[in-house]
Design a protein around this motif. Structure first.
Motif, PDB file in Angstrom:
ATOM      1  N   GLU A   1      42.631  45.540  35.557  1.00 41.47           N
ATOM      2  CA  GLU A   1      41.603  45.483  36.591  1.00 41.47           C
ATOM      3  C   GLU A   1      41.935  44.408  37.626  1.00 41.47           C
ATOM      4  OE1 GLU A   1      36.755  45.534  36.683  1.00 41.47           O
ATOM      5  OE2 GLU A   1      37.770  45.440  34.752  1.00 41.47           O
ATOM      6  N   ILE A   2      42.444  43.281  37.173  1.00 43.44           N
ATOM      7  CA  ILE A   2      42.860  42.211  38.089  1.00 43.44           C
ATOM      8  C   ILE A   2      44.007  42.706  38.963  1.00 43.44           C
ATOM      9  CG2 ILE A   2      43.970  39.939  38.204  1.00 43.44           C
ATOM     10  CD1 ILE A   2      42.303  39.243  35.632  1.00 43.44           C
ATOM     11  N   SER A   3      44.995  43.361  38.361  1.00 41.70           N
ATOM     12  CA  SER A   3      46.137  43.885  39.123  1.00 41.70           C
ATOM     13  C   SER A   3      45.684  44.890  40.179  1.00 41.70           C
ATOM     14  CB  SER A   3      47.149  44.542  38.183  1.00 41.70           C
ATOM     15  OG  SER A   3      47.716  43.587  37.334  1.00 41.70           O
ATOM     16  N   GLU A   4      44.759  45.757  39.806  1.00 46.70           N
ATOM     17  CA  GLU A   4      44.239  46.746  40.755  1.00 46.70           C
ATOM     18  C   GLU A   4      43.530  46.059  41.916  1.00 46.70           C
ATOM     19  OE1 GLU A   4      40.636  49.635  40.392  1.00 46.70           O
ATOM     20  OE2 GLU A   4      42.384  50.592  39.468  1.00 46.70           O
ATOM     21  N   THR A   5      42.783  45.026  41.626  1.00 44.25           N
ATOM     22  CA  THR A   5      42.072  44.307  42.676  1.00 44.25           C
ATOM     23  C   THR A   5      43.054  43.633  43.628  1.00 44.25           C
ATOM     24  OG1 THR A   5      40.167  43.986  41.228  1.00 44.25           O
ATOM     25  CG2 THR A   5      40.335  42.524  43.138  1.00 44.25           C
ATOM     26  N   ILE A   6      44.135  43.069  43.088  1.00 43.21           N
ATOM     27  CA  ILE A   6      45.155  42.453  43.940  1.00 43.21           C
ATOM     28  C   ILE A   6      45.702  43.479  44.930  1.00 43.21           C
ATOM     29  CG2 ILE A   6      47.489  41.460  43.975  1.00 43.21           C
ATOM     30  CD1 ILE A   6      46.760  40.133  41.241  1.00 43.21           C
ATOM     31  N   LEU A   7      45.906  44.692  44.460  1.00 44.78           N
ATOM     32  CA  LEU A   7      46.464  45.742  45.315  1.00 44.78           C
ATOM     33  C   LEU A   7      45.489  46.231  46.386  1.00 44.78           C
ATOM     34  CD1 LEU A   7      48.363  48.003  42.756  1.00 44.78           C
ATOM     35  CD2 LEU A   7      49.357  46.540  44.516  1.00 44.78           C
ATOM     36  N   TYR A   8      44.241  46.439  46.004  1.00 41.84           N
ATOM     37  CA  TYR A   8      43.309  47.136  46.886  1.00 41.84           C
ATOM     38  C   TYR A   8      42.310  46.265  47.627  1.00 41.84           C
ATOM     39  CZ  TYR A   8      45.263  51.206  44.624  1.00 41.84           C
ATOM     40  OH  TYR A   8      46.137  52.149  44.164  1.00 41.84           O
ATOM     41  N   ALA A   9      42.045  45.065  47.168  1.00 38.25           N
ATOM     42  CA  ALA A   9      41.036  44.223  47.826  1.00 38.25           C
ATOM     43  C   ALA A   9      41.352  43.931  49.290  1.00 38.25           C
ATOM     44  CB  ALA A   9      40.821  42.934  47.050  1.00 38.25           C
ATOM     45  N   PRO A  10      42.613  43.656  49.648  1.00 40.61           N
ATOM     46  CA  PRO A  10      42.869  43.374  51.068  1.00 40.61           C
ATOM     47  C   PRO A  10      42.517  44.539  51.999  1.00 40.61           C
ATOM     48  CG  PRO A  10      44.686  42.593  49.741  1.00 40.61           C
ATOM     49  CD  PRO A  10      43.798  43.406  48.834  1.00 40.61           C
ATOM     50  N   THR A  11      42.602  45.759  51.494  1.00 39.72           N
ATOM     51  CA  THR A  11      42.281  46.921  52.322  1.00 39.72           C
ATOM     52  C   THR A  11      40.810  47.280  52.248  1.00 39.72           C
ATOM     53  OG1 THR A  11      42.644  48.556  50.565  1.00 39.72           O
ATOM     54  CG2 THR A  11      44.583  47.873  51.860  1.00 39.72           C
ATOM     55  N   GLY A  12      40.137  46.817  51.179  1.00 41.83           N
ATOM     56  CA  GLY A  12      38.735  47.165  50.984  1.00 41.83           C
ATOM     57  C   GLY A  12      38.541  48.587  50.507  1.00 41.83           C
ATOM     58  N   ARG A  13      39.640  49.273  50.213  1.00 40.32           N
ATOM     59  CA  ARG A  13      39.573  50.675  49.788  1.00 40.32           C
ATOM     60  C   ARG A  13      40.124  50.799  48.378  1.00 40.32           C
ATOM     61  NH1 ARG A  13      42.163  54.007  54.503  1.00 40.32           N
ATOM     62  NH2 ARG A  13      41.597  55.656  53.058  1.00 40.32           N
ATOM     63  N   PHE A  14      39.234  50.946  47.427  1.00 40.32           N
ATOM     64  CA  PHE A  14      39.619  51.069  46.030  1.00 40.32           C
ATOM     65  C   PHE A  14      39.784  52.541  45.671  1.00 40.32           C
ATOM     66  CE2 PHE A  14      37.822  46.913  46.380  1.00 40.32           C
ATOM     67  CZ  PHE A  14      38.546  46.143  45.477  1.00 40.32           C
TER      68      PHE A  14
ATOM     69  N   PRO B   1      49.479  28.819  34.906  1.00 42.54           N
ATOM     70  CA  PRO B   1      49.421  29.385  36.259  1.00 42.54           C
ATOM     71  C   PRO B   1      50.676  29.014  37.037  1.00 42.54           C
ATOM     72  CG  PRO B   1      48.064  27.428  36.109  1.00 42.54           C
ATOM     73  CD  PRO B   1      48.571  27.706  34.715  1.00 42.54           C
ATOM     74  N   TRP B   2      50.986  29.811  38.050  1.00 47.55           N
ATOM     75  CA  TRP B   2      52.187  29.527  38.832  1.00 47.55           C
ATOM     76  C   TRP B   2      52.061  29.883  40.312  1.00 47.55           C
ATOM     77  CZ3 TRP B   2      54.123  33.756  41.278  1.00 47.55           C
ATOM     78  CH2 TRP B   2      53.738  35.016  40.779  1.00 47.55           C
ATOM     79  N   ALA B   3      51.093  30.699  40.702  1.00 45.90           N
ATOM     80  CA  ALA B   3      51.103  31.257  42.051  1.00 45.90           C
ATOM     81  C   ALA B   3      50.260  30.482  43.072  1.00 45.90           C
ATOM     82  CB  ALA B   3      50.636  32.718  42.008  1.00 45.90           C
TER      83      ALA B   3
ATOM     84  N   ALA C   1      44.009  34.503  48.014  1.00 46.68           N
ATOM     85  CA  ALA C   1      43.235  35.274  47.049  1.00 46.68           C
ATOM     86  C   ALA C   1      44.151  35.950  46.034  1.00 46.68           C
ATOM     87  CB  ALA C   1      42.386  36.323  47.771  1.00 46.68           C
ATOM     88  N   SER C   2      45.214  36.574  46.515  1.00 44.42           N
ATOM     89  CA  SER C   2      46.150  37.257  45.607  1.00 44.42           C
ATOM     90  C   SER C   2      46.848  36.275  44.676  1.00 44.42           C
ATOM     91  CB  SER C   2      47.193  38.042  46.410  1.00 44.42           C
ATOM     92  OG  SER C   2      46.577  39.107  47.090  1.00 44.42           O
ATOM     93  N   ASP C   3      47.230  35.120  45.210  1.00 47.95           N
ATOM     94  CA  ASP C   3      47.870  34.102  44.368  1.00 47.95           C
ATOM     95  C   ASP C   3      46.911  33.624  43.279  1.00 47.95           C
ATOM     96  OD1 ASP C   3      50.151  34.318  45.893  1.00 47.95           O
ATOM     97  OD2 ASP C   3      49.905  32.385  46.912  1.00 47.95           O
ATOM     98  N   LEU C   4      45.657  33.389  43.659  1.00 48.38           N
ATOM     99  CA  LEU C   4      44.682  32.950  42.663  1.00 48.38           C
ATOM    100  C   LEU C   4      44.423  34.047  41.633  1.00 48.38           C
ATOM    101  CD1 LEU C   4      42.901  30.783  41.544  1.00 48.38           C
ATOM    102  CD2 LEU C   4      41.139  31.408  43.222  1.00 48.38           C
ATOM    103  N   MET C   5      44.389  35.294  42.077  1.00 49.10           N
ATOM    104  CA  MET C   5      44.205  36.406  41.128  1.00 49.10           C
ATOM    105  C   MET C   5      45.371  36.462  40.139  1.00 49.10           C
ATOM    106  SD  MET C   5      41.278  37.850  41.693  1.00 49.10           S
ATOM    107  CE  MET C   5      41.367  39.479  40.983  1.00 49.10           C
ATOM    108  N   GLN C   6      46.597  36.177  40.604  1.00 48.74           N
ATOM    109  CA  GLN C   6      47.744  36.118  39.687  1.00 48.74           C
ATOM    110  C   GLN C   6      47.519  35.031  38.639  1.00 48.74           C
ATOM    111  OE1 GLN C   6      50.403  37.960  39.252  1.00 48.74           O
ATOM    112  NE2 GLN C   6      50.206  39.254  41.050  1.00 48.74           N
TER     113      GLN C   6
END
Length: 131
Positions: free
Chosen positions: A18-31, A99-101, A83-88
């Protein structure tokens, strides 16, 4: 709020996905689910953390919830990289890894020195094993 109805994580693997999916789609707002938006995605992940609270320490669960809140704020501010780095790093916390990102100068959460680094074994697809 449109959330991922019925997709509340019950395992650590599901929460990681679910976290990985959010990293991919959150910037576009289209899940991929038409009935999901940014608020709903973060609500769903938060509910997943609560479901897993017995399997991860309370302090870790609280930290992850705070990190999710900060990541959502970054997305809402248009700071997609942060946001993506924190999600990682949230994914690493869920996996019990260092953590690393996310930039160290912005990192405000506790990191145990006993946590291992991410390994190649962590990256292997283990299917739907019960974590």
């Amino acid at each position: 709020m449109k959330y991922r109805e019925g997709i509340i994580a019950k395992t650590i693997s599901q929460l990681g996905a679910e976290i990985s999916e959010t990293i991919l789609y959150a910037p576009t707002g289209r899940f991929p689910q038409d009935d999901c938006d940014l608020d709903g995605a973060f609500y769903s992940m938060s509910r997943g953390v609560e479901n897993l609270r017995k399997r991860i320490e309370n302090a870790t669960a609280d930290q992850i919830l705070d990190m999710l809140s900060q990541a959502k704020a970054h997305y809402e501010a248009g700071e997609y990289r942060l946001a993506s780095d924190l999600m990682q790093d949230i994914k690493m916390a869920v996996m019990g890894r260092k953590p690393w990102a996310y930039p160290r100068e912005l990192y405000r959460w506790h990191v145990s020195s006993s946590l291992p680094e991410l390994s190649e074994a962590d990256l292997l697809d283990k299917g739907d094993e019960d974590d």
